[in-house]
Every structure is written in structure tokens, then in C-alpha cells.
Write a protein that holds these residues in place. Structure first.
Motif: not given
Length: 186
Positions: A103-110
């Protein structure tokens, strides 16, 4: 069909069918993954069904276990533990693949394609991010597919969606959006 408005990415349990009308064409991606013309035609003509079971185990690890069925012709288990640990998987379509999920925060997706278009509740709770990789020595071709899973508003309806960023064996880059019709509870 839209998912229930109260459904979030914290529990995507349900039955789904890939919408051919709303999803992008996957033929070139499948070709670059090494699938022959005949197998790609079967996939294109078939209907992809997903049965999703989303849960957290006793150790606190989030899991998404998916049974994929192509028009009743073949079934494949796609079981994901969202702990970013690489796991090997082998099936009749893609051969041997190593994948990992979290699971990843949207702002962490490059990658811009993978991080845009999501509903506010998806942005709040984070996306499911998966990465699958095939190696030349295992399948005769190298490729990497990054995906983000969540919900989007499409034609005024909340839909389960996967964004795919695919890198092929000769540095080809393909972006796809796969949209699913919700069919009800499991």
C-alpha cells in the motif's frame, strides 16, 4: 456496474468483470509479454472474471487474494501480500513471474500515470501498488509491469480500476487503464 459508494480501497472484496467497453486494449502489452497471436485472440474474445478476497491476517499483513477466470476456460490465482516482499508465481499465461505489492500514498508514486485520477477516498487510504517482472532466462523475454489499484469516477460512477505502466523487452512503454464492473459480494 459501479461499486457501492461506501466501498474503499481498504476492502475491495467482491466479484468483478473486466469492462471491455471502458478498458484499454491489452493486445500490444500481451504481445510484448511473449503471448502468441492465438492466445491473445482467446483472451480478447473471452471475459475476465475476478473474485477478490481482501483481508488482514493475524500478523497484521494486508492480503488481496484474487481468483481470475477467463470465460471459464482457465483459472489463475493472483494472491498478493502487501508487504513488498518479492514472490515467485507461475501460470499458463505469463510463465514465471516475480512480483511484490504494498500500500502506498498517492504522493509517493513517482509515475504520473499511476498516481492520477483516483477518488478522494483512494487518495486518503492509499493505492495498492504492485510490480511484476519477467526474466529472459525464465520466459524468453524481459518486461516489468507496475500497477496501481483503486477507485475512479468514470461516467459519474465509482469503479474499481487498475492503472498499468508496462516496460517491454526493448524499452517499449505502454500505459493502460483496466476498468471493472462490480458484480456483487463474495
Amino acid at each position: 456496474m459501479a461499486v457501492p459508494p461506501e466501498m474503499t480501497v481498504l476492502n475491495t472484496t467482491g466479484k468483478y468483470i473486466m469492462s471491455k467497453r471502458l478498458s484499454d486494449d491489452t493486445d500490444e502489452l500481451l504481445r510484448l509479454q511473449g503471448l502468441g497471436w492465438f492466445k491473445r485472440r482467446i483472451i480478447k474474445m473471452g471475459t475476465l472474471y475476478l473474485t477478490v478476497r481482501h483481508f488482514t491476517d493475524d500478523a497484521g499483513v494486508e492480503h488481496i487474494d484474487i481468483l481470475q477466470s477467463l470465460s471459464g476456460l482457465s483459472d489463475t490465482d493472483e494472491n498478493r501480500a502487501l508487504d513488498w516482499v518479492p514472490r515467485s508465481h507461475e501460470d499458463d499465461t505469463f510463465g514465471k513471474v516475480s512480483s511484490r505489492s504494498r500500500r502506498i500514498r498517492v504522493d509517493e508514486v513517482e509515475n504520473e500515470w499511476l498516481r492520477t485520477g483516483w477518488t478522494p477516498d483512494t487518495e486518503e487510504h492509499g493505492l495498492v501498488f504492485t510490480q511484476a517482472e519477467s526474466k529472459q532466462e525464465d520466459n524468453g523475454t524481459n518486461w516489468v509491469a507496475d500497477q496501481t489499484w483503486g477507485f475512479e469516477m468514470i461516467n459519474g460512477e465509482k469503479r474499481y480500476v487498475r492503472h498499468v505502466f508496462f516496460q517491454g523487452p526493448n524499452e517499449e512503454k505502454i500505459t493502460l487503464r483496466l476498468v471493472y464492473d462490480y458484480q456483487g459480494t463474495v
